[in-house]
Design a protein around this motif. Structure first.
Motif, PDB file in Angstrom:
ATOM      1  N   THR A   4       0.836  -1.194   0.000  1.00 52.55           N
ATOM      2  CA  THR A   4       0.000   0.000   0.000  1.00 52.55           C
ATOM      3  C   THR A   4       0.876   1.251   0.000  1.00 52.55           C
ATOM      4  OG1 THR A   4      -0.098   0.131   2.410  1.00 52.55           O
ATOM      5  CG2 THR A   4      -1.758  -1.237   1.314  1.00 52.55           C
ATOM      6  N   GLY A  41      -2.121  -2.476   7.479  1.00 49.48           N
ATOM      7  CA  GLY A  41      -2.442  -1.757   6.254  1.00 49.48           C
ATOM      8  C   GLY A  41      -1.225  -1.408   5.417  1.00 49.48           C
ATOM      9  N   ALA A  68      -1.742  -5.298   1.037  1.00 54.28           N
ATOM     10  CA  ALA A  68      -3.156  -5.595   0.786  1.00 54.28           C
ATOM     11  C   ALA A  68      -3.275  -6.824  -0.094  1.00 54.28           C
ATOM     12  CB  ALA A  68      -3.846  -4.400   0.119  1.00 54.28           C
ATOM     13  N   ARG A 123      -5.655  -9.096  -2.731  1.00 52.67           N
ATOM     14  CA  ARG A 123      -6.751  -8.924  -3.681  1.00 52.67           C
ATOM     15  C   ARG A 123      -6.985 -10.230  -4.409  1.00 52.67           C
ATOM     16  NH1 ARG A 123      -7.493  -7.722  -9.105  1.00 52.67           N
ATOM     17  NH2 ARG A 123      -9.358  -6.503  -9.578  1.00 52.67           N
ATOM     18  N   TRP A 176      -5.800  -0.111  11.471  1.00 57.41           N
ATOM     19  CA  TRP A 176      -6.871  -1.026  11.090  1.00 57.41           C
ATOM     20  C   TRP A 176      -8.212  -0.686  11.729  1.00 57.41           C
ATOM     21  CZ3 TRP A 176      -9.539  -4.273  14.466  1.00 57.41           C
ATOM     22  CH2 TRP A 176      -9.012  -4.344  15.762  1.00 57.41           C
ATOM     23  N   PHE A 221     -15.435  -6.808   7.313  1.00 61.94           N
ATOM     24  CA  PHE A 221     -14.073  -6.320   7.155  1.00 61.94           C
ATOM     25  C   PHE A 221     -13.301  -6.502   8.455  1.00 61.94           C
ATOM     26  CE2 PHE A 221     -15.542  -3.170   3.744  1.00 61.94           C
ATOM     27  CZ  PHE A 221     -15.050  -3.973   2.733  1.00 61.94           C
ATOM     28  N   ASP A 244     -10.331  -4.700   8.580  1.00 60.29           N
ATOM     29  CA  ASP A 244      -9.560  -3.461   8.555  1.00 60.29           C
ATOM     30  C   ASP A 244     -10.488  -2.340   8.102  1.00 60.29           C
ATOM     31  OD1 ASP A 244      -7.835  -1.287   7.870  1.00 60.29           O
ATOM     32  OD2 ASP A 244      -6.177  -2.680   7.632  1.00 60.29           O
ATOM     33  N   ARG A 296      -9.948   0.473   6.956  1.00 57.98           N
ATOM     34  CA  ARG A 296      -9.533   1.192   5.742  1.00 57.98           C
ATOM     35  C   ARG A 296     -10.039   0.528   4.472  1.00 57.98           C
ATOM     36  NH1 ARG A 296      -3.467   1.354   7.983  1.00 57.98           N
ATOM     37  NH2 ARG A 296      -4.151  -0.771   8.409  1.00 57.98           N
ATOM     38  N   GLU A 297     -10.391  -0.760   4.551  1.00 59.53           N
ATOM     39  CA  GLU A 297     -10.884  -1.456   3.360  1.00 59.53           C
ATOM     40  C   GLU A 297     -12.175  -0.842   2.841  1.00 59.53           C
ATOM     41  OE1 GLU A 297     -10.865  -5.802   3.408  1.00 59.53           O
ATOM     42  OE2 GLU A 297      -9.730  -5.715   5.273  1.00 59.53           O
ATOM     43  N   ASN A 330     -11.300   1.515   0.067  1.00 60.01           N
ATOM     44  CA  ASN A 330     -10.519   1.040  -1.066  1.00 60.01           C
ATOM     45  C   ASN A 330     -11.390   0.986  -2.320  1.00 60.01           C
ATOM     46  OD1 ASN A 330      -8.190   0.738   0.383  1.00 60.01           O
ATOM     47  ND2 ASN A 330      -8.445  -1.442   0.769  1.00 60.01           N
ATOM     48  N   ASP A 356     -11.887  -0.987  -4.791  1.00 57.86           N
ATOM     49  CA  ASP A 356     -11.881  -2.302  -5.415  1.00 57.86           C
ATOM     50  C   ASP A 356     -13.173  -2.431  -6.223  1.00 57.86           C
ATOM     51  OD1 ASP A 356     -12.094  -4.992  -6.082  1.00 57.86           O
ATOM     52  OD2 ASP A 356     -11.116  -5.676  -4.245  1.00 57.86           O
ATOM     53  N   TRP A 393     -15.357  -5.602  -5.920  1.00 56.62           N
ATOM     54  CA  TRP A 393     -16.139  -5.679  -4.683  1.00 56.62           C
ATOM     55  C   TRP A 393     -17.273  -4.660  -4.706  1.00 56.62           C
ATOM     56  CZ3 TRP A 393     -16.969  -2.295  -0.498  1.00 56.62           C
ATOM     57  CH2 TRP A 393     -17.646  -2.874   0.584  1.00 56.62           C
TER      58      TRP A 393
END
Length: 485
Positions: A63, A160, A163, A165, A361, A464, A466, A468-469, A472, A474, A477
């Protein structure tokens, strides 16, 4: 279109894989756009001219925060080097040197046996240079495909710095039907489209155009949808509105007087330190809004109210006039009630607050806070308990526990806890405003208040680990997210 008829781009893909086996989609190198390659593969699969095996794989990447640590060192490494240069340091010196990273640094040096004691920190012969150097090398190696051991990787993921994926790749093989289509391609002189030159020359009359099957599958077109946080905001807003509440709004920039003093938070409280609160500079003199209440707040802070003794210190009006980014939305409640003192009032807000936190997190520097409050003559602690039970049950939490707690501006105070996968999780706080808060505002009846963090709620809803996700980008997702709680 007949199943064995193929377009020029489909021909390119078939021709590329005809003498190859188990070809990953990303390895197909033909003279066209990658999106066209992907679309051609989908069409060829639909026509049963290729065999496609979908494989789910997992990648690990560094990250932006991880890259910063590689370049500048870990916060605990920075603290270790600072302590190595000094025989002993006070906690104030540590905090001043580390800035906003001091909490992360202290927490992680403690794991290495270096802990604060009696308000000071010092080394006792620890030699950790190699440990930090190796950790940076392990983190840096991820970019080259060198994945560290599970314990180290879990630490990087938890903090963090790295990451994971998951993604799906397609492995392509040509089948017998595909080979036949490849061999027969070009035997008929098909035109792909009607062009101006064909029309001008008149050749269009005798031309044979490639037929199209309007019922064939096309690539899906993803429309717009609600972001997961927006979905939760709308869900919470709907619950409040169904319960008869009115939505209120506030300001990002607030006076410390409204944000802190009006809520009976003393001016020397740790929450007002630079390490916890963002202060805003102003080139022009700051005139306090509603100056008529400052004297009342001063008396309460210095001398208390009735049987309550106050904080017994010299209150500063200049301190109350400072500007900050609001640290909670309870300031919305107290400001709204001061301007709407007719009862009853059932109010809520779902807005952002700002904390000078070290992001990790479970902490964010900018987050949403959900606030609910009731002002009325016939409300009490039992009312608050019912409100909490009803509100959280509509969020999906059927069994909540109310645990005695402490907040400077409520008495009594309670935290709301629930069981998630066998673990007790705190969701929010609540309480009844103290007289020191309500009386200067000329609020003569009880005020019930409760709140929780939206992002913490999202962690539970979307499973989750974390916080922070949630932010993100993504896209896979975001297109397919589902509530898992």
């Amino acid at each position: 279109m007949e199943k064995n008829e193929i377009s020029p781009n489909e021909y390119k893909v078939l021709n590329f894989i005809k003498n190859r086996s188990d070809v990953p989609e990303e390895d197909i190198d033909v003279d066209t756009d990658r999106r066209i390659v992907s679309s051609s593969i989908s069409y060829l699969e639909f026509k049963n001219l290729i065999n496609v095996n979908k494989v789910t794989e997992e990648s690990v990447s560094i990250t932006e925060e991880g890259k910063k640590y590689i370049e500048n060192g870990f916060p605990e490494e920075k603290l270790y080097n600072f302590l190595a240069k000094h025989e002993k340091c006070s906690m104030k010196e540590v905090i001043d040197y580390m800035g906003s990273d001091y909490k992360i640094a202290i927490a992680n040096t403690a794991k290495l046996g270096i802990k604060p004691a009696n308000g000071e920190m010092a080394l006792h012969g620890e030699k950790l240079d190699d440990i930090f150097r190796n950790k940076r090398m392990e983190l840096s190696g991820i970019s080259n495909g060198k994945i560290p051991d599970k314990v180290t990787l879990d630490e990087f993921l938890h903090r963090g710095l790295a990451a994971k994926r998951k993604y799906t790749k397609r492995i392509i093989n040509i089948n017998e039907s595909g080979k036949e289509a490849l061999e027969s391609y070009g035997k008929d002189d098909y035109f792909e489209m009607l062009t101006p030159s064909l029309i001008a020359s008149g050749k269009w009359r005798d031309a044979k155009f490639r037929p199209y099957d309007l019922n064939s599958r096309v690539e899906p077109l993803n429309g717009a949808g609600l972001h997961p946080l927006t979905y939760l905001i709308e869900k919470v807003r709907k619950i409040f509105l169904e319960m008869g509440f009115t939505e209120m709004h506030g300001h990002f920039i607030e006076y410390t007087g409204w944000n802190m003093d009006m809520l009976f938070i003393p001016q020397d409280h740790p929450a007002r330190d630079l390490q916890d609160t963002y202060y805003v500079e102003s080139k022009n003199p700051v005139e306090f809004e509603n100056p008529e209440i400052l004297d009342k707040v001063k008396r309460v802070h210095e001398h208390g109210y009735g049987k309550y003794s106050g904080w017994n210190y010299k209150w500063s009006e200049d301190e109350a006039k400072k500007l900050i980014l609001r640290t909670h939305t309870t300031v919305n409640t107290i400001r709204y009630l001061y301007n709407h003192r007719d009862k009853p009032q059932y109010i809520f807000s779902i807005e952002k607050v700002f904390r000078h936190e070290s992001v990790d997190w479970k902490h964010l520097s900018e987050l949403y806070q959900i606030e609910g409050a009731v002002y009325g003559s016939d409300v009490n602690l039992s009312t608050l308990k019912w409100l909490l039970t009803e509100f959280y049950s509509r969020l999906g939490f059927k069994n909540i526990r109310l645990i005695p707690s402490y907040y400077p501006y409520t008495e009594p105070s309670m935290d709301v806890a629930v069981d998630i996968n066998g673990k007790e999780v705190e969701l929010g706080g609540s309480g009844i405003f103290r007289p020191e808060v309500t009386k200067p505002m000329e609020l003569k009846e009880p005020v019930l208040a409760f709140g929780l963090g939206l992002e913490r709620l999202a962690m539970l809803y979307y499973n989750f680990n974390d916080i922070r996700e949630i932010y993100n980008s993504d896209l896979d997702w975001l297109k397919n997210y589902k509530i898992k709680f």
